[in-house]
Motif scaffolding. Structure first.
Motif, PDB file in Angstrom:
ATOM      1  N   GLN A 155      -1.918   9.580 -11.361  1.00 42.97           N
ATOM      2  CA  GLN A 155      -1.057  10.014 -12.453  1.00 42.97           C
ATOM      3  C   GLN A 155       0.286  10.480 -11.893  1.00 42.97           C
ATOM      4  O   GLN A 155       0.338  11.249 -10.932  1.00 42.97           O
ATOM      5  CB  GLN A 155      -1.733  11.165 -13.208  1.00 42.97           C
ATOM      6  N   PRO A 156       1.413  10.003 -12.445  1.00 39.62           N
ATOM      7  CA  PRO A 156       2.727  10.471 -11.959  1.00 39.62           C
ATOM      8  C   PRO A 156       2.865  11.982 -12.133  1.00 39.62           C
ATOM      9  O   PRO A 156       2.378  12.558 -13.112  1.00 39.62           O
ATOM     10  CB  PRO A 156       3.721   9.702 -12.838  1.00 39.62           C
ATOM     11  N   THR A 157       3.529  12.625 -11.181  1.00 45.95           N
ATOM     12  CA  THR A 157       3.698  14.076 -11.217  1.00 45.95           C
ATOM     13  C   THR A 157       5.167  14.438 -11.041  1.00 45.95           C
ATOM     14  O   THR A 157       5.956  13.676 -10.483  1.00 45.95           O
ATOM     15  CB  THR A 157       2.882  14.747 -10.096  1.00 45.95           C
ATOM     16  N   SER A 158       5.517  15.630 -11.516  1.00 43.08           N
ATOM     17  CA  SER A 158       6.888  16.132 -11.382  1.00 43.08           C
ATOM     18  C   SER A 158       7.200  16.366  -9.907  1.00 43.08           C
ATOM     19  O   SER A 158       6.308  16.582  -9.083  1.00 43.08           O
ATOM     20  CB  SER A 158       7.057  17.424 -12.175  1.00 43.08           C
ATOM     21  N   LYS A 159       8.512  16.349  -9.588  1.00 40.34           N
ATOM     22  CA  LYS A 159       8.903  16.424  -8.181  1.00 40.34           C
ATOM     23  C   LYS A 159      10.222  17.162  -8.031  1.00 40.34           C
ATOM     24  O   LYS A 159      11.089  17.084  -8.913  1.00 40.34           O
ATOM     25  CB  LYS A 159       9.017  15.017  -7.603  1.00 40.34           C
ATOM     26  N   ASN A 160      10.358  17.886  -6.913  1.00 38.04           N
ATOM     27  CA  ASN A 160      11.609  18.534  -6.543  1.00 38.04           C
ATOM     28  C   ASN A 160      12.323  17.666  -5.513  1.00 38.04           C
ATOM     29  O   ASN A 160      11.727  17.307  -4.487  1.00 38.04           O
ATOM     30  CB  ASN A 160      11.346  19.921  -5.953  1.00 38.04           C
ATOM     31  N   LEU A 161      13.575  17.351  -5.758  1.00 38.62           N
ATOM     32  CA  LEU A 161      14.344  16.499  -4.861  1.00 38.62           C
ATOM     33  C   LEU A 161      15.417  17.330  -4.165  1.00 38.62           C
ATOM     34  O   LEU A 161      16.104  18.143  -4.794  1.00 38.62           O
ATOM     35  CB  LEU A 161      15.001  15.350  -5.637  1.00 38.62           C
ATOM     36  N   SER A 211      15.439   9.997  -2.250  1.00 39.17           N
ATOM     37  CA  SER A 211      14.037  10.286  -2.557  1.00 39.17           C
ATOM     38  C   SER A 211      13.455   9.212  -3.460  1.00 39.17           C
ATOM     39  O   SER A 211      14.192   8.421  -4.089  1.00 39.17           O
ATOM     40  CB  SER A 211      13.903  11.662  -3.222  1.00 39.17           C
ATOM     41  N   LYS A 212      12.098   9.191  -3.504  1.00 41.64           N
ATOM     42  CA  LYS A 212      11.375   8.213  -4.320  1.00 41.64           C
ATOM     43  C   LYS A 212      10.328   8.919  -5.171  1.00 41.64           C
ATOM     44  O   LYS A 212       9.708   9.887  -4.735  1.00 41.64           O
ATOM     45  CB  LYS A 212      10.698   7.169  -3.436  1.00 41.64           C
ATOM     46  N   ASN A 241       9.910  -2.041  -9.162  1.00 41.97           N
ATOM     47  CA  ASN A 241       8.473  -2.258  -9.336  1.00 41.97           C
ATOM     48  C   ASN A 241       7.696  -0.958  -9.554  1.00 41.97           C
ATOM     49  O   ASN A 241       6.632  -0.731  -8.965  1.00 41.97           O
ATOM     50  CB  ASN A 241       7.894  -2.997  -8.126  1.00 41.97           C
ATOM     51  N   GLY A 242       8.256  -0.114 -10.410  1.00 44.00           N
ATOM     52  CA  GLY A 242       7.567   1.136 -10.725  1.00 44.00           C
ATOM     53  C   GLY A 242       7.908   2.293  -9.822  1.00 44.00           C
ATOM     54  O   GLY A 242       7.353   3.375  -9.985  1.00 44.00           O
ATOM     55  N   THR A 243       8.820   2.122  -8.893  1.00 41.30           N
ATOM     56  CA  THR A 243       9.236   3.201  -7.990  1.00 41.30           C
ATOM     57  C   THR A 243      10.678   3.569  -8.270  1.00 41.30           C
ATOM     58  O   THR A 243      11.572   2.731  -8.149  1.00 41.30           O
ATOM     59  CB  THR A 243       9.072   2.785  -6.519  1.00 41.30           C
ATOM     60  N   LEU A 244      10.908   4.826  -8.658  1.00 37.85           N
ATOM     61  CA  LEU A 244      12.260   5.322  -8.887  1.00 37.85           C
ATOM     62  C   LEU A 244      12.872   5.710  -7.538  1.00 37.85           C
ATOM     63  O   LEU A 244      12.278   6.470  -6.774  1.00 37.85           O
ATOM     64  CB  LEU A 244      12.236   6.549  -9.800  1.00 37.85           C
ATOM     65  N   ILE A 245      14.062   5.201  -7.266  1.00 31.71           N
ATOM     66  CA  ILE A 245      14.750   5.497  -6.019  1.00 31.71           C
ATOM     67  C   ILE A 245      16.027   6.263  -6.350  1.00 31.71           C
ATOM     68  O   ILE A 245      16.905   5.748  -7.055  1.00 31.71           O
ATOM     69  CB  ILE A 245      15.069   4.212  -5.235  1.00 31.71           C
TER      70      ILE A 245
END
Length: 435
Positions: A162-168, A174-175, A206-210
């Motif tokens: 499951q996708p989770t929140s992230k600190n950049l 970051s990805k 392909n489903g990865t945010l860069i």
């Protein structure tokens, strides 16, 4: 004729005896291997959706005599490997696989019915797909194996994981990943705030945010969509931009204080969000339960003060700064000098000072002695030169037009130089006496 009749009667009796013997032998023979069997097992192809229950049959026949005196095991296999088993006989279990129990995977979803032999799945997973067989293993006989049945599982559309929140980190690259599974393979895409396009320097591969060159404008809510013929699912995560905590004033490497004094250890940090500061001693966090609040004080700026330092306070003190952006730790060594060692240190210092002063005094006196000797030597040279000049003046009376000293002046100069020589000798004698 009579003899032939007797022979015939004997043959009949013998044959009848053999028939009776054979019949009795047949009646007394134990059940054969054909009495043990599986009448119905898994067969064909079974297709079910993931997370649905299913039951696979294994109907067997087993005479009661085998249950009483033999070791009988009912076993299920998946892809040729043991999956579940149960003992049917009352005899001790013997198996050709001594480590079988370690091979059977623990899974509460699977149950084996001892009476019917069926294998029940409470909720099928995609990993349950495979080829299944059931077996009857009787001690001393070859295993009886059912036909094969193939279980095919239609994998539901879901995110894995499951996708989770992230600190950049501000300014970093970051990805954020979004992966989905299902049958057929789903399509995955990202959008901002449900329907808005992605901001600048943010791409979806392909489903990865860069995120390239993370900035505060990129913070916000991002939604991942996954879809196939089963439908569509989505998951929303929060992207926050942070600055990793950094030390502005890290703890000093080593601090040495005397017993009873005050030890001060500084620790200051910066970051976004503002980092917290936590002190520890020898990797054990300091709190009100393991410190004396009258002696240990943590100031608002992160500085740790220890009043009335005791020998047991000696150790390595670490300062940990942390926030949602990360953690960092630096430490300092606190060395406590006891009262006895402090007094000894003072005496040692006094002795060192005295030795240094004595050495300086010796160097000074030696320098003075050398200086006086030099001056006396130079005075003698000048005196000899004056006497030599006077002698030369009396011996030569040729007329020359140059300024010259009178006899009175020559006498005065000689007396002056004699006095200087005498003074230098006295000073040199005084310097020798001092040394």
């Amino acid at each position: 004729m009579i003899k032939s009749e007797i022979k015939m009667s004997r043959l009949l009796l013998l044959s009848s005896a053999l028939i009776l013997c054979s019949c009795s032998c047949v009646r007394g023979a134990p059940a054969t291997e054909t009495d043990v069997g599986i009448t119905q097992g898994p067969s064909g192809r079974i297709t079910v959706k993931e997370q649905t229950p299913i039951q696979m049959p294994c109907v067997y026949q087993l005479p009661e005599s085998y249950r009483q005196g033999n070791s009988v095991t009912l076993r299920w296999r998946k892809d040729g490997k043991p999956l579940r088993q149960v003992e049917l006989g009352l005899g001790s279990s013997t198996t050709s696989e001594p480590q079988l129990e370690t091979l059977l995977r623990e899974d509460a979803r699977l149950t084996l019915n001892k009476e019917t032999g069926s294998l029940h799945f409470a909720s099928v997973l995609a990993s349950d797909a495979g080829v299944y067989q059931c077996q009857l293993l009787v001690e001393g006989q070859s295993a009886v194996t059912s036909g094969s049945g193939t279980l095919e599982v239609i994998e539901l559309l879901k995110f894995m994981p499951q996708p989770t929140s992230k600190n950049l980190e501000l300014g970093s690259t970051s990805k954020v990943h979004c992966k989905a599974q299902g049958r057929p393979a789903p399509q995955v895409k990202w959008m901002r705030e449900t329907q808005l396009p992605l901001p600048a320097n943010v791409t979806d591969q392909n489903g990865t945010l860069i995120f390239r060159g993370v900035s505060n404008e990129q913070r916000g809510q991002y939604t991942c969509f996954a879809s196939n013929s089963q439908g569509q699912i989505n998951a929303t995560v929060s992207i926050n931009v942070v600055v990793a905590p950094k030390f502005t004033v890290p703890p000093a490497g080593s601090i040495e204080v005397s017993e009873g004094d005050v030890a001060v250890m500084h620790c200051q940090a910066t970051g976004e969000p503002r980092p917290t500061i936590q002190w520890d001693k020898d990797l054990a966090y300091l709190n009100e339960n393991n410190t004396d609040p009258l002696r240990f004080r943590l100031l608002d700026n992160g500085t740790l003060e220890i009043h009335d330092v005791q020998p047991e306070d000696e150790g390595r003190y670490g300062c940990t700064i942390g926030s949602s952006a990360g953690f960092k730790r630096e430490d300092a060594l606190l060395v406590v000098r006891s009262s006895k060692s402090a007094s000894n240190s003072i005496v040692t210092r006094i002795i060192i000072v005295i030795i240094c002063l004595a050495f300086l005094y010796f160097v000074l006196v030696l320098g003075l002695k050398l200086w006086y000797r030099y001056r006396r030597h130079m005075g003698k040279v000048q005196l000899d030169d004056g006497a030599h000049v006077a002698a030369d003046g009396e011996g030569h009376e040729h007329a020359e037009h140059e300024p010259c000293l009178t006899d009175a002046n020559s006498s005065k100069n000689l007396k002056s130089k004699l006095r200087e020589s005498t003074i230098l000798e006295q000073e040199s004698q005084v310097a020798d006496d001092i040394v």
